[in-house]
Design an enzyme around this catalytic site. Sequence first.
Site, PDB file in Angstrom:
ATOM      1  N   SER A  45       0.862  -1.167   0.000  1.00  0.00           N
ATOM      2  CA  SER A  45       0.000   0.000   0.000  1.00  0.00           C
ATOM      3  C   SER A  45       0.900   1.219   0.000  1.00  0.00           C
ATOM      4  O   SER A  45       1.837   1.307   0.796  1.00  0.00           O
ATOM      5  CB  SER A  45      -0.912  -0.008   1.227  1.00  0.00           C
ATOM      6  OG  SER A  45      -1.984   0.877   1.003  1.00  0.00           O
ATOM      7  N   GLU A  46       0.630   2.167  -0.916  1.00  0.00           N
ATOM      8  CA  GLU A  46       1.601   3.228  -1.174  1.00  0.00           C
ATOM      9  C   GLU A  46       1.793   4.198  -0.006  1.00  0.00           C
ATOM     10  O   GLU A  46       2.728   4.974  -0.004  1.00  0.00           O
ATOM     11  CB  GLU A  46       1.264   3.982  -2.461  1.00  0.00           C
ATOM     12  CG  GLU A  46      -0.063   4.715  -2.466  1.00  0.00           C
ATOM     13  CD  GLU A  46      -1.187   3.862  -3.051  1.00  0.00           C
ATOM     14  OE1 GLU A  46      -1.083   2.623  -3.009  1.00  0.00           O
ATOM     15  OE2 GLU A  46      -2.171   4.455  -3.539  1.00  0.00           O
ATOM     16  N   ASN A  47       0.930   4.136   0.997  1.00  0.00           N
ATOM     17  CA  ASN A  47       1.160   4.993   2.164  1.00  0.00           C
ATOM     18  C   ASN A  47       2.251   4.436   3.062  1.00  0.00           C
ATOM     19  O   ASN A  47       2.611   5.077   4.045  1.00  0.00           O
ATOM     20  CB  ASN A  47      -0.138   5.199   2.956  1.00  0.00           C
ATOM     21  CG  ASN A  47      -0.729   3.909   3.444  1.00  0.00           C
ATOM     22  OD1 ASN A  47      -0.802   2.929   2.709  1.00  0.00           O
ATOM     23  ND2 ASN A  47      -1.143   3.884   4.694  1.00  0.00           N
ATOM     24  N   SER A  87       8.413   4.148  -0.557  1.00  0.00           N
ATOM     25  CA  SER A  87       7.264   3.451  -1.128  1.00  0.00           C
ATOM     26  C   SER A  87       7.233   3.641  -2.646  1.00  0.00           C
ATOM     27  O   SER A  87       7.020   2.696  -3.402  1.00  0.00           O
ATOM     28  CB  SER A  87       5.974   3.990  -0.507  1.00  0.00           C
ATOM     29  OG  SER A  87       4.863   3.355  -1.069  1.00  0.00           O
TER      30      SER A  87
END
Lengths: 217, 233
Positions: A45-47, A87
């Site tokens: 998840s890019e967070n 990320s």
Amino acid sequence: MLDKNGIAKRIAKEVKDGYYVNLGIGIPTLVANFVREDISVEFQSENGVLGMGPFPFEGEEDPDIINAGKQTITTLPGASFFDSAMSFSMIRGQHVDLTILGAMEVAENGDIANWKIPGKMVKGMGGAMDLVASAENIIVAMMHTNKAGKSKLLKKCTLPLTGVGCVKKIVTNLAVLEITGEGFKLLERAPGVSVDEIVKATEGKLKVEGEIPEMKL
Amino acid sequence: MIKKTVSGVEEALIGVENGMTFMLGGFGLSGIPEKAIAHLVKLGVNDITCISNNAGVDDFGLGLLLQNKQIKKMISSYVGENDEFERQMLSGELDVELTPQGTLAEKCRAAQAGFPAFYTPAGYGTEVAEGKETREFDGKMYVLEPAFKADFSFVKAWKGDEAGNLIFKGTARNFNPCMCGAAKITVAEVEELLPAGSLDPNEIHIPGIFVQRIFQGENYEKRIEQRTVRQRA
């Protein structure tokens, strides 16, 4: 015809053993529910988390552990946390094997639009522009037509673009299609859907070769 | 040891003025500098530019500064979940620069690391690249993106020490480390401020050299935006 879960189920078959996968918001999030249990896959998840697990049990939600949709999540053994720059090093550096995201429009040359409707809706691109510009393997999950019945698979996108010539495969409620140098190519039909219905619902150039098999879910 | 501790949020925000550019950490409401935002509201500074991935929700996070019309410009990647934001943007009251999320993070990191600009494939061929220099490398097109320039960075960490060393927790880390040392002054607020020597140097995420002021905040609200749970079997 497939519902959202059906689309997710079909896309889950594209997830292979050893893949790192980024799932977008909406239908893509559902894909995690249908991935075979006998293969090893990690969801990014890019967070800032790799190794995302299911939602927490009630009472165990942690405001410091969320996914990119801002939902409370858990992590699985082997998970890691990292900052936003790292990320996107994973994404831009092509370390993520598969990106699954939603779209408002896809064009026959692989262009995608999914972040803005001028004058009406502006939510922003989030990480979508970085994802589509870098990922080698992009699958779009979406409905074949919009609420007004108009095709979302177009000759040319009408909305502001998210990326150019980047989509490789599309799974809709009606079909599985591939983007080739000569437009969309029909690969599979959804259960109970005829080639004719797919042709009618596709505005962009559609190549239909031989017998088109029905999807196996 | 060079001591970075200040007495609290009032001292930490000395020098903040109208018209300045601020970086604020956080993703959604996770890992936002709650105390700095609350004090910016109290100080009433206006015409500010905020670099932050999101803009909070209507009644929390940066949404509080938006309600007060203190923000002149927002630089963000995703601004859904905030009706007041959308209203101000569509009416033209608020200037908004939507930036791809990875580019936003890297523009912070470039400022921290001393790079004036970098090439990224994100946004090529879209309106994000309009007016920007593009260049081909190995057959692929890239867009030149400049580093951010900011007056203050406001970040939130889990633990910190007197030397300004920081440790983050979970996905509350997000943009916070990238913003440390990326502005003229970095202000870190932490849930737990410890004496120097309390944190294992092996475990530090951000060394104190990137932090000018550090203080401990009390009673973090840490609001959850999307509470999702599963049923026990």
